[in-house]
Design a protein around this motif. Structure first.
Motif, PDB file in Angstrom:
ATOM      1  N   THR A 176      50.094  36.306  51.213  1.00 14.00           N
ATOM      2  CA  THR A 176      48.865  36.433  52.004  1.00 14.00           C
ATOM      3  C   THR A 176      47.822  37.254  51.234  1.00 14.00           C
ATOM      4  N   ILE A 177      46.557  37.068  51.644  1.00 12.37           N
ATOM      5  CA  ILE A 177      45.436  37.792  51.027  1.00 12.37           C
ATOM      6  C   ILE A 177      44.614  38.390  52.161  1.00 12.37           C
ATOM      7  N   THR A 178      44.320  39.683  52.078  1.00 11.76           N
ATOM      8  CA  THR A 178      43.457  40.300  53.092  1.00 11.76           C
ATOM      9  C   THR A 178      42.143  40.686  52.423  1.00 11.76           C
ATOM     10  N   LEU A 179      41.043  40.187  52.968  1.00 10.70           N
ATOM     11  CA  LEU A 179      39.727  40.429  52.371  1.00 10.70           C
ATOM     12  C   LEU A 179      38.714  40.778  53.447  1.00 10.70           C
ATOM     13  N   SER A 180      37.612  41.382  53.037  1.00 10.32           N
ATOM     14  CA  SER A 180      36.477  41.612  53.935  1.00 10.32           C
ATOM     15  C   SER A 180      35.957  40.270  54.449  1.00 10.32           C
ATOM     16  N   GLU A 181      35.450  40.271  55.678  1.00  8.79           N
ATOM     17  CA  GLU A 181      34.827  39.058  56.226  1.00  8.79           C
ATOM     18  C   GLU A 181      33.624  38.622  55.386  1.00  8.79           C
ATOM     19  N   CYS A 182      33.080  39.565  54.629  1.00 10.12           N
ATOM     20  CA  CYS A 182      31.863  39.281  53.857  1.00 10.12           C
ATOM     21  C   CYS A 182      32.158  39.030  52.364  1.00 10.12           C
ATOM     22  N   ALA A 183      33.431  38.843  52.041  1.00 13.23           N
ATOM     23  CA  ALA A 183      33.787  38.597  50.629  1.00 13.23           C
ATOM     24  C   ALA A 183      32.969  37.417  50.084  1.00 13.23           C
ATOM     25  N   CYS A 184      32.571  37.532  48.838  1.00 19.39           N
ATOM     26  CA  CYS A 184      31.679  36.531  48.237  1.00 19.39           C
ATOM     27  C   CYS A 184      32.264  35.119  48.338  1.00 19.39           C
ATOM     28  N   VAL A 185      33.591  35.032  48.214  1.00 22.46           N
ATOM     29  CA  VAL A 185      34.219  33.705  48.285  1.00 22.46           C
ATOM     30  C   VAL A 185      33.977  33.047  49.634  1.00 22.46           C
ATOM     31  N   PHE A 186      33.959  33.830  50.708  1.00 23.72           N
ATOM     32  CA  PHE A 186      33.748  33.243  52.038  1.00 23.72           C
ATOM     33  C   PHE A 186      32.283  32.875  52.280  1.00 23.72           C
ATOM     34  N   GLN A 187      31.383  33.710  51.758  1.00 25.10           N
ATOM     35  CA  GLN A 187      29.961  33.473  52.039  1.00 25.10           C
ATOM     36  C   GLN A 187      29.341  32.468  51.072  1.00 25.10           C
ATOM     37  N   TYR A 188      29.646  32.615  49.762  1.00 17.71           N
ATOM     38  CA  TYR A 188      28.943  31.795  48.777  1.00 17.71           C
ATOM     39  C   TYR A 188      29.884  30.989  47.882  1.00 17.71           C
ATOM     40  N   ALA A 189      31.149  30.807  48.335  1.00 13.37           N
ATOM     41  CA  ALA A 189      32.088  29.893  47.678  1.00 13.37           C
ATOM     42  C   ALA A 189      32.288  30.203  46.191  1.00 13.37           C
ATOM     43  N   GLN A 190      32.310  31.514  45.884  1.00 12.43           N
ATOM     44  CA  GLN A 190      32.497  31.864  44.477  1.00 12.43           C
ATOM     45  C   GLN A 190      33.993  31.802  44.142  1.00 12.43           C
ATOM     46  N   THR A 191      34.444  30.611  43.799  1.00 12.74           N
ATOM     47  CA  THR A 191      35.860  30.417  43.485  1.00 12.74           C
ATOM     48  C   THR A 191      36.034  29.239  42.531  1.00 12.74           C
ATOM     49  N   VAL A 192      36.937  29.415  41.571  1.00  9.43           N
ATOM     50  CA  VAL A 192      37.277  28.341  40.626  1.00  9.43           C
ATOM     51  C   VAL A 192      38.801  28.248  40.562  1.00  9.43           C
ATOM     52  N   PHE A 193      39.298  27.107  40.126  1.00 13.18           N
ATOM     53  CA  PHE A 193      40.755  26.947  40.091  1.00 13.18           C
ATOM     54  C   PHE A 193      41.178  26.045  38.958  1.00 13.18           C
ATOM     55  N   GLU A 194      42.490  25.925  38.805  1.00 11.93           N
ATOM     56  CA  GLU A 194      43.088  25.052  37.798  1.00 11.93           C
ATOM     57  C   GLU A 194      44.302  24.359  38.402  1.00 11.93           C
ATOM     58  N   GLY A 195      44.835  23.385  37.705  1.00 12.09           N
ATOM     59  CA  GLY A 195      46.046  22.710  38.151  1.00 12.09           C
ATOM     60  C   GLY A 195      46.822  22.253  36.932  1.00 12.09           C
ATOM     61  N   LEU A 196      48.078  22.635  36.859  1.00 12.19           N
ATOM     62  CA  LEU A 196      48.950  22.155  35.777  1.00 12.19           C
ATOM     63  C   LEU A 196      50.354  22.067  36.345  1.00 12.19           C
ATOM     64  N   LYS A 197      51.299  21.562  35.551  1.00 15.97           N
ATOM     65  CA  LYS A 197      52.644  21.360  36.089  1.00 15.97           C
ATOM     66  C   LYS A 197      53.702  21.915  35.159  1.00 15.97           C
ATOM     67  N   ALA A 198      54.850  22.282  35.752  1.00 17.28           N
ATOM     68  CA  ALA A 198      56.040  22.608  34.952  1.00 17.28           C
ATOM     69  C   ALA A 198      57.055  21.480  35.153  1.00 17.28           C
ATOM     70  N   TYR A 199      57.739  21.151  34.067  1.00 18.05           N
ATOM     71  CA  TYR A 199      58.682  20.032  34.048  1.00 18.05           C
ATOM     72  C   TYR A 199      60.039  20.522  33.556  1.00 18.05           C
ATOM     73  N   THR A 200      61.098  19.878  34.036  1.00 20.49           N
ATOM     74  CA  THR A 200      62.412  20.087  33.421  1.00 20.49           C
ATOM     75  C   THR A 200      62.605  18.947  32.423  1.00 20.49           C
ATOM     76  N   THR A 201      62.861  19.301  31.171  1.00 19.84           N
ATOM     77  CA  THR A 201      63.003  18.272  30.140  1.00 19.84           C
ATOM     78  C   THR A 201      64.411  17.662  30.199  1.00 19.84           C
ATOM     79  N   GLU A 202      64.553  16.568  29.447  1.00 19.93           N
ATOM     80  CA  GLU A 202      65.836  15.865  29.392  1.00 19.93           C
ATOM     81  C   GLU A 202      66.962  16.813  28.969  1.00 19.93           C
ATOM     82  N   ASP A 203      66.658  17.759  28.063  1.00 19.22           N
ATOM     83  CA  ASP A 203      67.704  18.682  27.602  1.00 19.22           C
ATOM     84  C   ASP A 203      67.713  20.006  28.383  1.00 19.22           C
ATOM     85  N   GLY A 204      67.065  19.993  29.574  1.00 14.88           N
ATOM     86  CA  GLY A 204      67.228  21.123  30.497  1.00 14.88           C
ATOM     87  C   GLY A 204      66.306  22.314  30.290  1.00 14.88           C
ATOM     88  N   ARG A 205      65.290  22.173  29.428  1.00 16.57           N
ATOM     89  CA  ARG A 205      64.331  23.283  29.268  1.00 16.57           C
ATOM     90  C   ARG A 205      63.249  23.186  30.351  1.00 16.57           C
TER      91      ARG A 205
END
Ligand code: PLP
Ligand code: COI
Length: 343
Positions: A41-70
């Protein structure tokens, strides 16, 4: 470590809370050392910039199990760099690349029993994100930030897995000329929510957005870049300043040329050209989408059907898919630096 007891083959693309996440806070002009924590969970002020002006960026990547178990991740350095670019565009302090790579390693290691087994069809999706955390009421950037990474095991992004989907040409724009289409900011996704709900309500899996300047050229969908295969088996992918520079698409361009001898061109692709039947196969590509075949594009009732049909992926996309996933799962030797092992 024992893998969690989950029905890996049947999980969809949804949030499953895993045990650990990574958090680093930015205060007084610097990032703290960062911790792995149980607290989701995240606790923030009601006036946090992310809530008022959508100041947020993100990424997406994946982890895989390889054929040899790494346990491995795929080109996380490019996610780190793209997130720094996204942060700079929204006046946020970039989270340093080496710190990003270390945080990915720590959080995947801490959730290693959630990395789906080799051959299950599922992967561990990794979601780094950061946001403006202190109260801001005049329009300006925050002074305090959080950088976080959580993970969640996922299956295919589109229902039906590898079955071709139907997508529509959207009447809405995703990005403005000289806007933020090229970065991974939450605001780009907020403005696509109405369009995706409307697409789903009308039976379409996704929206294809046109270039916002002239609305004549193909850009990308709400969550993936687009690749086409022409009648000679060449790969063509749109060029535009307002498209997110997909790591999957950039990797497929290398895979096509270096592994499969397929000619690749990145150029303007007009809707008229697609409607003329110039392309035999079409696919959406991204971390979540991997390569999802498109069987039909609906342009306001007019159907553009690809020769590959609605039953399975076309032959060239299938080769690209097999080679890319072969590299990610350790069956095919990767180009130098593409695979980042979690040890
Ligand atoms: N385009 C958009 C709008 C996306 O959200 C994504 C997902 O990250 C992509 C393209 C694909 O990018 P990548 O291959 O780096 O995941
Ligand atoms: C990804 O592919 O990582 C994305 O962020 C796409 C999102 C629509 C899930």
């Amino acid at each position: 470590m024992a893998k969690k007891d989950m029905d890996w083959a049947n999980i969809g693309f949804g949030y499953v809370k895993t045990d650990k996440r990574y958090v680093s806070e930015y205060k007084g002009g610097k990032w703290d050392d960062g911790v792995i924590t149980d607290d989701d969970t995240i606790t923030l002020s009601e006036c946090a910039c992310v809530f008022q002006y959508a100041q947020t960026v993100f990424e997406g990547l994946k982890a895989y199990t390889t054929e040899d178990g790494r346990t491995v991740t795929f080109r996380p350095d490019l996610n780190a760099e793209r997130m720094m670019d996204s942060a700079k565009r929204l006046e946020m302090p970039p989270f340093p690349k080496e710190r990003f790579l270390d945080a990915v390693k720590k959080v995947v290691k801490a959730n290693e029993d959630f990395v789906p087994p080799y051959g299950s069809g599922a992967t561990l999706y990794i979601r780094p994100f950061m946001f403006g955390a202190n109260p801001v009421i005049g329009v300006k950037p925050a002074e305090e930030y959080q950088f976080r990474i959580f993970t969640t095991p996922v299956g295919p992004y589109f229902k039906g897995g590898a079955k071709p989907i139907t997508v529509r040409i959207s009447d809405f724009d995703r990005a403005a000329p000289r806007g933020t289409g090229h970065i991974k900011a939450g605001l780009n996704y907020a403005m696509s929510l109405h369009a995706i709900v409307d697409a789903h309500n009308n039976g379409f899996a996704e929206n294809i957005y046109l270039d916002p300047g002239t609305r004549t050229k193909i850009e990308e969908t709400g969550g993936a870049n687009i690749i086409f295969i022409d009648g000679d088996g060449n790969m063509v992918t749109p060029a535009s300043d307002s498209i997110l520079p997909s790591i999957t698409r950039r990797s497929l361009m290398v895979v096509a040329e270096k592994y499969l001898g397929i000619k690749v061109t990145q150029r303007d692709v007009t809707l008229a050209e697609v409607e003329s039947g110039a392309f035999k196969e079409c696919g959406l590509c991204g971390t979540a989408a991997v390569i999802s075949p498109v069987g039909c594009i609906n342009d306001h009732g007019r159907e553009i059907k690809f020769a590959s049909g609605m039953e399975k992926m076309g032959p060239t996309l299938q080769k690209l898919y097999d080679t890319l996933t072969g590299i990610q799962m350790g069956r095919i030797e990767a180009p130098e630096g593409w695979i980042y092992e979690i040890k």
